[in-house]
Design a protein around this motif. Structure first.
Motif, mmCIF file in Angstrom:
data_model
loop_
_atom_site.group_PDB
_atom_site.id
_atom_site.type_symbol
_atom_site.label_atom_id
_atom_site.label_comp_id
_atom_site.label_asym_id
_atom_site.label_seq_id
_atom_site.Cartn_x
_atom_site.Cartn_y
_atom_site.Cartn_z
ATOM 1 N N VAL A 33 19.677 10.293 -4.152
ATOM 2 C CA VAL A 33 20.713 9.268 -4.095
ATOM 3 C C VAL A 33 20.080 7.930 -3.743
ATOM 4 C CG1 VAL A 33 22.892 8.605 -3.005
ATOM 5 C CG2 VAL A 33 22.305 11.030 -3.222
ATOM 6 N N ALA A 34 20.402 6.923 -4.515
ATOM 7 C CA ALA A 34 19.959 5.558 -4.203
ATOM 8 C C ALA A 34 21.195 4.727 -3.879
ATOM 9 C CB ALA A 34 19.207 4.953 -5.377
ATOM 10 N N VAL A 35 21.115 3.964 -2.816
ATOM 11 C CA VAL A 35 22.175 3.030 -2.461
ATOM 12 C C VAL A 35 21.658 1.635 -2.785
ATOM 13 C CG1 VAL A 35 23.659 2.149 -0.632
ATOM 14 C CG2 VAL A 35 22.959 4.559 -0.624
ATOM 15 N N ILE A 36 22.352 0.970 -3.716
ATOM 16 C CA ILE A 36 21.874 -0.319 -4.206
ATOM 17 C C ILE A 36 22.918 -1.407 -3.987
ATOM 18 C CG2 ILE A 36 20.457 0.816 -5.958
ATOM 19 C CD1 ILE A 36 22.589 -0.201 -8.037
ATOM 20 N N ARG A 37 22.449 -2.627 -3.959
ATOM 21 C CA ARG A 37 23.357 -3.775 -3.915
ATOM 22 C C ARG A 37 24.020 -3.908 -5.281
ATOM 23 N NH1 ARG A 37 23.963 -9.065 -5.160
ATOM 24 N NH2 ARG A 37 22.033 -9.211 -6.335
ATOM 25 N N ASN A 38 25.326 -4.124 -5.267
ATOM 26 C CA ASN A 38 26.054 -4.353 -6.511
ATOM 27 C C ASN A 38 26.005 -5.846 -6.820
ATOM 28 O OD1 ASN A 38 27.885 -4.722 -8.585
ATOM 29 N ND2 ASN A 38 29.484 -3.459 -7.682
ATOM 30 N N PRO A 39 25.252 -6.257 -7.831
ATOM 31 C CA PRO A 39 25.118 -7.687 -8.114
ATOM 32 C C PRO A 39 26.423 -8.341 -8.572
ATOM 33 C CG PRO A 39 24.124 -6.400 -9.884
ATOM 34 C CD PRO A 39 24.513 -5.434 -8.813
ATOM 35 N N PHE A 40 27.423 -7.525 -8.940
ATOM 36 C CA PHE A 40 28.684 -8.072 -9.441
ATOM 37 C C PHE A 40 29.857 -7.779 -8.511
ATOM 38 C CE2 PHE A 40 26.377 -7.023 -13.566
ATOM 39 C CZ PHE A 40 25.804 -8.278 -13.652
ATOM 40 N N ALA A 41 29.585 -7.392 -7.289
ATOM 41 C CA ALA A 41 30.658 -7.075 -6.344
ATOM 42 C C ALA A 41 31.563 -8.287 -6.143
ATOM 43 C CB ALA A 41 30.069 -6.641 -5.006
ATOM 44 N N GLY A 42 32.854 -8.041 -6.199
ATOM 45 C CA GLY A 42 33.835 -9.075 -5.897
ATOM 46 C C GLY A 42 34.134 -10.059 -7.002
ATOM 47 N N ARG A 43 33.565 -9.840 -8.201
ATOM 48 C CA ARG A 43 33.843 -10.778 -9.294
ATOM 49 C C ARG A 43 33.782 -10.054 -10.638
ATOM 50 N NH1 ARG A 43 28.695 -13.174 -11.192
ATOM 51 N NH2 ARG A 43 27.044 -12.091 -10.096
ATOM 52 N N TYR A 44 34.587 -10.547 -11.558
ATOM 53 C CA TYR A 44 34.582 -9.995 -12.909
ATOM 54 C C TYR A 44 33.454 -10.646 -13.693
ATOM 55 C CZ TYR A 44 35.875 -8.747 -17.634
ATOM 56 O OH TYR A 44 35.852 -8.259 -18.915
ATOM 57 N N VAL A 45 32.633 -9.815 -14.345
ATOM 58 C CA VAL A 45 31.536 -10.296 -15.187
ATOM 59 C C VAL A 45 31.633 -9.556 -16.517
ATOM 60 C CG1 VAL A 45 29.025 -10.421 -15.442
ATOM 61 C CG2 VAL A 45 30.068 -10.767 -13.199
ATOM 62 N N GLU A 46 31.610 -10.291 -17.605
ATOM 63 C CA GLU A 46 31.738 -9.677 -18.933
ATOM 64 C C GLU A 46 30.492 -8.885 -19.329
ATOM 65 O OE1 GLU A 46 33.785 -8.513 -22.133
ATOM 66 O OE2 GLU A 46 34.651 -9.908 -20.681
ATOM 67 N N LEU A 48 27.443 -6.703 -18.531
ATOM 68 C CA LEU A 48 26.946 -5.807 -17.486
ATOM 69 C C LEU A 48 25.524 -5.306 -17.756
ATOM 70 C CD1 LEU A 48 30.213 -3.759 -16.863
ATOM 71 C CD2 LEU A 48 29.382 -5.781 -15.646
ATOM 72 N N GLN A 49 24.776 -6.031 -18.569
ATOM 73 C CA GLN A 49 23.422 -5.626 -18.945
ATOM 74 C C GLN A 49 22.514 -5.377 -17.739
ATOM 75 O OE1 GLN A 49 22.405 -4.825 -22.047
ATOM 76 N NE2 GLN A 49 20.451 -4.204 -21.167
ATOM 77 N N ASP A 50 22.640 -6.186 -16.699
ATOM 78 C CA ASP A 50 21.792 -5.979 -15.514
ATOM 79 C C ASP A 50 22.003 -4.592 -14.913
ATOM 80 O OD1 ASP A 50 20.671 -8.483 -15.769
ATOM 81 O OD2 ASP A 50 21.791 -9.386 -14.119
ATOM 82 N N LEU A 51 23.253 -4.135 -14.880
ATOM 83 C CA LEU A 51 23.526 -2.801 -14.346
ATOM 84 C C LEU A 51 22.987 -1.713 -15.274
ATOM 85 C CD1 LEU A 51 27.124 -3.228 -12.894
ATOM 86 C CD2 LEU A 51 24.976 -2.977 -11.619
ATOM 87 N N MET A 52 23.026 -1.951 -16.567
ATOM 88 C CA MET A 52 22.477 -0.985 -17.516
ATOM 89 C C MET A 52 20.962 -0.842 -17.306
ATOM 90 S SD MET A 52 24.554 -2.036 -20.939
ATOM 91 C CE MET A 52 26.281 -2.465 -20.828
ATOM 92 N N GLU A 53 20.292 -1.946 -17.064
ATOM 93 C CA GLU A 53 18.853 -1.913 -16.804
ATOM 94 C C GLU A 53 18.554 -1.204 -15.484
ATOM 95 O OE1 GLU A 53 17.301 -5.899 -17.215
ATOM 96 O OE2 GLU A 53 18.176 -6.099 -19.230
ATOM 97 N N ILE A 54 19.403 -1.412 -14.484
ATOM 98 C CA ILE A 54 19.250 -0.700 -13.211
ATOM 99 C C ILE A 54 19.410 0.800 -13.437
ATOM 100 C CG2 ILE A 54 20.393 -0.285 -10.987
ATOM 101 C CD1 ILE A 54 20.875 -3.367 -10.874
ATOM 102 N N GLY A 55 20.360 1.186 -14.280
ATOM 103 C CA GLY A 55 20.537 2.604 -14.607
ATOM 104 C C GLY A 55 19.271 3.209 -15.192
ATOM 105 N N ALA A 56 18.620 2.476 -16.077
ATOM 106 C CA ALA A 56 17.375 2.972 -16.668
ATOM 107 C C ALA A 56 16.299 3.152 -15.602
ATOM 108 C CB ALA A 56 16.897 2.020 -17.759
ATOM 109 N N GLU A 57 16.199 2.215 -14.677
ATOM 110 C CA GLU A 57 15.221 2.328 -13.591
ATOM 111 C C GLU A 57 15.502 3.552 -12.721
ATOM 112 O OE1 GLU A 57 15.529 -1.225 -11.274
ATOM 113 O OE2 GLU A 57 14.830 -2.527 -12.876
#
Length: 194
Positions: A33-46, A48-57
């Motif tokens: 289990v990894a606990v990561i900072r959510n770069p989009f917490a609290g705001r709507y962002v169209e 989400l590529q950054d999260l997809m790249e984090i998923g790959a990592e």
């Protein structure tokens, strides 16, 4: 690395007896289990590529941690699964962005092959809440003996602006399986089903 990881936790479960019967060999599951900072917490962002790249990592990192925890070769892994829980300032789509487009390929590399879809779950929650990781055979979805799951939780995660991402890997199916279906010895591993 794009992922800002606050912590990583690894768990191993080994079942040696079930219904007062010995389980030989013992069935084992590992989760990382990894606990990561959510770069989009609290705001709507169209986008989400950054999260997809984090998923790959995280797919490769967490998959490798599971294999290491079980003390097996990657090709000896039998089942896998993935899950994510966003904190209260995140949205379910953040979990989906981490889990679906890119996490699977590096996870499959960590366990060698993986013709079947990687079972997944996502939810919103807070510190100490249970996250269920569904499991299925990595090469053949019809292997009923490997329909299973693993629960993980961390007393301090996820915080409101975090995402808890988990991968589970097994070296076997359930203890004492007897509900029929395709056997491990019958797997073709071509279409992900049989």
């Amino acid at each position: 690395m794009k992922a800002e990881i606050r912590k990583i936790a690894v768990f191993v479960e080994e079942v040696r007896r079930e219904m007062d019967r010995p389980v030989r060999p013992a069935t084992r599951k590992a989760s990382a289990v990894a606990v990561i900072r959510n770069p989009f917490a609290g705001r709507y962002v169209e986008d989400l590529q950054d999260l997809m790249e984090i998923g790959a990592e995280l797919g490769g990192l967490l998959g490798q941690r599971c294999v290491q925890a079980l003390g097996i070769r990657p090709d000896q892994a039998e089942s896998y699964g993935k899950a994510a829980m966003v904190g209260e300032n995140g949205e379910l789509e953040h979990a989906a962005a981490i889990l679906h487009p890119s996490l699977g390929k590096p996870l499959r590399e960590a366990v060698e092959k993986g013709a079947a879809l990687v079972p997944s779950s996502k939810k919103r929650g807070g510190p100490g809440q249970v996250l269920d990781i569904p499991l299925g055979h990595k090469d053949a979805a019809y292997v009923r003996s490997h329909f299973d799951g693993m629960e993980v939780w961390l007393n301090d995660s996820p915080r409101a602006d975090e995402i808890m991402v988990a991968v589970a890997v097994t070296d076997s199916g359930r203890p004492l399986p007897r509900v029929g279906g395709l056997r491990v010895t019958e797997i073709e591993g071509k279409d992900g089903l049989r």
